[in-house]
Design a protein around this motif. Structure first.
Motif, mmCIF file in Angstrom:
data_model
loop_
_atom_site.group_PDB
_atom_site.id
_atom_site.type_symbol
_atom_site.label_atom_id
_atom_site.label_comp_id
_atom_site.label_asym_id
_atom_site.label_seq_id
_atom_site.Cartn_x
_atom_site.Cartn_y
_atom_site.Cartn_z
ATOM 1 N N PRO A 6 0.781 -1.237 0.000
ATOM 2 C CA PRO A 6 0.000 0.000 0.000
ATOM 3 C C PRO A 6 0.816 1.293 0.000
ATOM 4 O O PRO A 6 0.233 2.373 -0.018
ATOM 5 C CB PRO A 6 -0.838 -0.120 1.283
ATOM 6 N N LYS A 7 2.146 1.175 -0.005
ATOM 7 C CA LYS A 7 2.987 2.372 -0.110
ATOM 8 C C LYS A 7 3.617 2.533 -1.496
ATOM 9 O O LYS A 7 4.253 3.539 -1.775
ATOM 10 C CB LYS A 7 4.078 2.367 0.972
ATOM 11 N N THR A 8 3.463 1.516 -2.353
ATOM 12 C CA THR A 8 4.030 1.619 -3.704
ATOM 13 C C THR A 8 3.058 1.140 -4.781
ATOM 14 O O THR A 8 2.682 1.899 -5.667
ATOM 15 C CB THR A 8 5.348 0.827 -3.833
ATOM 16 N N LEU A 9 2.641 -0.116 -4.708
ATOM 17 C CA LEU A 9 1.935 -0.741 -5.818
ATOM 18 C C LEU A 9 0.954 -1.769 -5.267
ATOM 19 O O LEU A 9 1.338 -2.600 -4.447
ATOM 20 C CB LEU A 9 2.972 -1.431 -6.716
ATOM 21 N N VAL A 10 -0.308 -1.678 -5.709
ATOM 22 C CA VAL A 10 -1.291 -2.687 -5.282
ATOM 23 C C VAL A 10 -1.937 -3.323 -6.506
ATOM 24 O O VAL A 10 -2.056 -2.707 -7.566
ATOM 25 C CB VAL A 10 -2.376 -2.100 -4.358
ATOM 26 N N SER A 11 -2.367 -4.558 -6.347
ATOM 27 C CA SER A 11 -2.997 -5.295 -7.436
ATOM 28 C C SER A 11 -4.470 -4.916 -7.570
ATOM 29 O O SER A 11 -5.088 -4.368 -6.650
ATOM 30 C CB SER A 11 -2.877 -6.796 -7.180
ATOM 31 N N THR A 12 -5.044 -5.250 -8.705
ATOM 32 C CA THR A 12 -6.482 -5.024 -8.898
ATOM 33 C C THR A 12 -7.286 -5.820 -7.874
ATOM 34 O O THR A 12 -8.310 -5.332 -7.380
ATOM 35 C CB THR A 12 -6.897 -5.411 -10.323
ATOM 36 N N GLN A 13 -6.840 -7.029 -7.554
ATOM 37 C CA GLN A 13 -7.564 -7.831 -6.552
ATOM 38 C C GLN A 13 -7.509 -7.162 -5.185
ATOM 39 O O GLN A 13 -8.521 -7.121 -4.466
ATOM 40 C CB GLN A 13 -6.979 -9.243 -6.466
ATOM 41 N N TRP A 14 -6.346 -6.642 -4.817
ATOM 42 C CA TRP A 14 -6.219 -5.940 -3.522
ATOM 43 C C TRP A 14 -7.205 -4.779 -3.466
ATOM 44 O O TRP A 14 -7.904 -4.591 -2.469
ATOM 45 C CB TRP A 14 -4.784 -5.433 -3.350
ATOM 46 N N LEU A 15 -7.275 -4.000 -4.550
ATOM 47 C CA LEU A 15 -8.152 -2.835 -4.535
ATOM 48 C C LEU A 15 -9.619 -3.251 -4.433
ATOM 49 O O LEU A 15 -10.381 -2.667 -3.650
ATOM 50 C CB LEU A 15 -7.928 -1.970 -5.778
ATOM 51 N N GLU A 16 -10.018 -4.268 -5.198
ATOM 52 C CA GLU A 16 -11.411 -4.693 -5.107
ATOM 53 C C GLU A 16 -11.739 -5.205 -3.700
ATOM 54 O O GLU A 16 -12.831 -4.937 -3.169
ATOM 55 C CB GLU A 16 -11.753 -5.756 -6.153
ATOM 56 N N ASP A 17 -10.789 -5.900 -3.082
ATOM 57 C CA ASP A 17 -11.007 -6.406 -1.725
ATOM 58 C C ASP A 17 -11.179 -5.280 -0.710
ATOM 59 O O ASP A 17 -11.800 -5.468 0.339
ATOM 60 C CB ASP A 17 -9.833 -7.292 -1.294
ATOM 61 N N HIS A 18 -10.600 -4.102 -1.005
ATOM 62 C CA HIS A 18 -10.619 -2.987 -0.052
ATOM 63 C C HIS A 18 -11.556 -1.854 -0.464
ATOM 64 O O HIS A 18 -11.564 -0.794 0.177
ATOM 65 C CB HIS A 18 -9.192 -2.442 0.128
ATOM 66 N N ASP A 122 -1.611 -1.354 -10.025
ATOM 67 C CA ASP A 122 -0.794 -2.050 -11.020
ATOM 68 C C ASP A 122 -1.655 -2.439 -12.228
ATOM 69 O O ASP A 122 -2.634 -3.172 -12.092
ATOM 70 C CB ASP A 122 -0.186 -3.298 -10.376
ATOM 71 N N GLY A 123 -1.296 -1.927 -13.393
ATOM 72 C CA GLY A 123 -2.056 -2.216 -14.603
ATOM 73 C C GLY A 123 -3.190 -1.251 -14.870
ATOM 74 O O GLY A 123 -3.762 -1.242 -15.961
ATOM 75 N N GLY A 124 -3.541 -0.438 -13.846
ATOM 76 C CA GLY A 124 -4.494 0.642 -14.028
ATOM 77 C C GLY A 124 -5.892 0.220 -14.469
ATOM 78 O O GLY A 124 -6.321 -0.935 -14.307
ATOM 79 N N LEU A 125 -6.599 1.199 -15.045
ATOM 80 C CA LEU A 125 -7.978 0.955 -15.466
ATOM 81 C C LEU A 125 -8.090 -0.109 -16.564
ATOM 82 O O LEU A 125 -9.040 -0.900 -16.540
ATOM 83 C CB LEU A 125 -8.618 2.270 -15.923
ATOM 84 N N PRO A 126 -7.156 -0.175 -17.531
ATOM 85 C CA PRO A 126 -7.294 -1.221 -18.551
ATOM 86 C C PRO A 126 -7.336 -2.639 -17.956
ATOM 87 O O PRO A 126 -8.164 -3.455 -18.355
ATOM 88 C CB PRO A 126 -6.059 -1.015 -19.439
ATOM 89 N N LYS A 127 -6.475 -2.917 -16.993
ATOM 90 C CA LYS A 127 -6.464 -4.248 -16.363
ATOM 91 C C LYS A 127 -7.729 -4.449 -15.534
ATOM 92 O O LYS A 127 -8.341 -5.518 -15.568
ATOM 93 C CB LYS A 127 -5.215 -4.411 -15.493
ATOM 94 N N TRP A 128 -8.125 -3.425 -14.815
ATOM 95 C CA TRP A 128 -9.343 -3.486 -13.992
ATOM 96 C C TRP A 128 -10.564 -3.836 -14.854
ATOM 97 O O TRP A 128 -11.351 -4.717 -14.516
ATOM 98 C CB TRP A 128 -9.527 -2.139 -13.301
ATOM 99 N N GLN A 129 -10.696 -3.144 -15.981
ATOM 100 C CA GLN A 129 -11.845 -3.397 -16.857
ATOM 101 C C GLN A 129 -11.738 -4.738 -17.568
ATOM 102 O O GLN A 129 -12.748 -5.433 -17.750
ATOM 103 C CB GLN A 129 -11.991 -2.265 -17.869
ATOM 104 N N ALA A 130 -10.523 -5.107 -17.978
ATOM 105 C CA ALA A 130 -10.342 -6.394 -18.663
ATOM 106 C C ALA A 130 -10.738 -7.561 -17.770
ATOM 107 O O ALA A 130 -11.166 -8.614 -18.263
ATOM 108 C CB ALA A 130 -8.889 -6.537 -19.109
ATOM 109 N N GLU A 131 -10.624 -7.380 -16.471
ATOM 110 C CA GLU A 131 -10.968 -8.427 -15.515
ATOM 111 C C GLU A 131 -12.441 -8.370 -15.093
ATOM 112 O O GLU A 131 -12.867 -9.149 -14.236
ATOM 113 C CB GLU A 131 -10.055 -8.312 -14.288
ATOM 114 N N GLY A 132 -13.187 -7.432 -15.690
ATOM 115 C CA GLY A 132 -14.618 -7.351 -15.404
ATOM 116 C C GLY A 132 -14.950 -6.816 -14.027
ATOM 117 O O GLY A 132 -16.025 -7.102 -13.487
ATOM 118 N N ARG A 133 -14.064 -6.018 -13.472
ATOM 119 C CA ARG A 133 -14.311 -5.463 -12.138
ATOM 120 C C ARG A 133 -15.234 -4.249 -12.245
ATOM 121 O O ARG A 133 -15.397 -3.673 -13.313
ATOM 122 C CB ARG A 133 -12.976 -5.122 -11.468
ATOM 123 N N PRO A 134 -15.854 -3.820 -11.127
ATOM 124 C CA PRO A 134 -16.917 -2.806 -11.204
ATOM 125 C C PRO A 134 -16.425 -1.418 -11.620
ATOM 126 O O PRO A 134 -15.328 -1.001 -11.241
ATOM 127 C CB PRO A 134 -17.472 -2.778 -9.778
#
Length: 285
Positions: A6-18, A122-134
């Protein structure tokens, strides 16, 4: 499980979990080169990660300067963040619409202001959307919160300091622009700038720190990219680029390697390339 810090880089899964964490604040820091012909604010309004606020890199800057999006005065940063409902005690996650491009600049701005609880998605909005996240198109609910700022002057360098570092060699200057722009064989996207690079700098195009999907390479891959460029990471680093945006990707990569002695030359090539009395090197260093 992808690496998350949380001080440098977080994954899309981490963000959705939080996403529901009461003290999480998400920032859309999308910014594009004029040639991209993209409107980041319009894209944000059409679709963004739930709860995200839009950070206007060009507006939240020092508008007294003729140079593009220079770091804002402390008071301006504080007032803009307060208006966005971002303050003390918040965990901030920054993303952009390119993958990992301009988000690191806003990560660095928070660091410059002494705020450490900030990470890039990590991977930004393109990765978030590609994974079907909200995603949503709703404006966020903003509640005012005070922000305490402690500007870290060592994290930003001006042209005089960079000229001295180029001459003395006490810093490793790393340029995040493309190899062609570094060598002076490709034209600069901004008119009126000379081609080439700051003498005694090394070239690590910011894309060399990324995987094909726009995520950041692991620490072994990051180290290999800096090693391949001949960068001496035993020295403190000054990162440079075209206008101080992708230089922050260099800083983020260094931070992931545990190298915390890094700064950005905020004027970058927009300033250095403009003045004929500053020396320019061409070709490969």
């Amino acid at each position: 499980m992808p690496y998350s810090d949380p001080k440098t880089l977080v994954s899309t899964q981490w963000l959705e979990d939080h996403l529901k964490d009461p003290d999480l604040r998400i920032i859309d820091a999308s910014w594009y080169m004029p040639a991209d012909a993209r409107d980041p604010k319009a894209e944000y309004e059409a679709a963004h990660i739930p709860g995200a606020r839009f950070f206007d890199i060009d507006e939240i800057s020092d508008l007294r300067s003729d140079l593009p999006h220079m770091a804002p005065p402390v008071e301006k940063f504080m007032s803009r963040m307060r208006a966005m409902g971002i303050g003390d005690g918040h965990q901030v996650v920054v993303y952009d619409g390119a993958g990992l491009f301009s988000a690191a600049r806003v990560w660095w701005l928070f660091r410059l202001m002494g705020k450490m609880d900030v990470a890039v998605l990590d991977g930004g909005l393109p990765k978030w959307q590609a994974e079907g996240r909200p995603i949503e198109d709703l404006p966020p609910t903003v509640r005012d919160r005070h922000m305490t700022v402690s500007r870290q002057a060592q994290m930003i360098k001006d042209v005089t300091q960079v000229a001295a570092a180029s001459k003395l060699g006490d810093y490793q200057i790393i340029d995040a622009r493309s190899a062609g722009r570094f060598a002076g064989t490709e034209p600069e996207p901004r008119e009126g700038l000379r081609g080439g690079h700051i003498p005694n700098s090394k070239n690590v195009p910011f894309g060399e720190l990324l995987n094909a999907d726009g995520t950041m390479k692991d620490t072994a891959g990051l180290q290999a990219a800096f090693d391949a460029a001949g960068a001496d990471l035993t020295k403190p680093v000054i990162a440079s680029c075209g206008s101080g945006v992708t230089a922050a990707v260099i800083c983020l990569g260094l931070e992931r390697l545990g190298h915390d002695r890094h700064a950005i030359y905020d004027g970058s090539w927009s300033e250095w390339g403009m003045y004929n009395d500053l020396k320019v090197a061409t070709g490969e260093e």
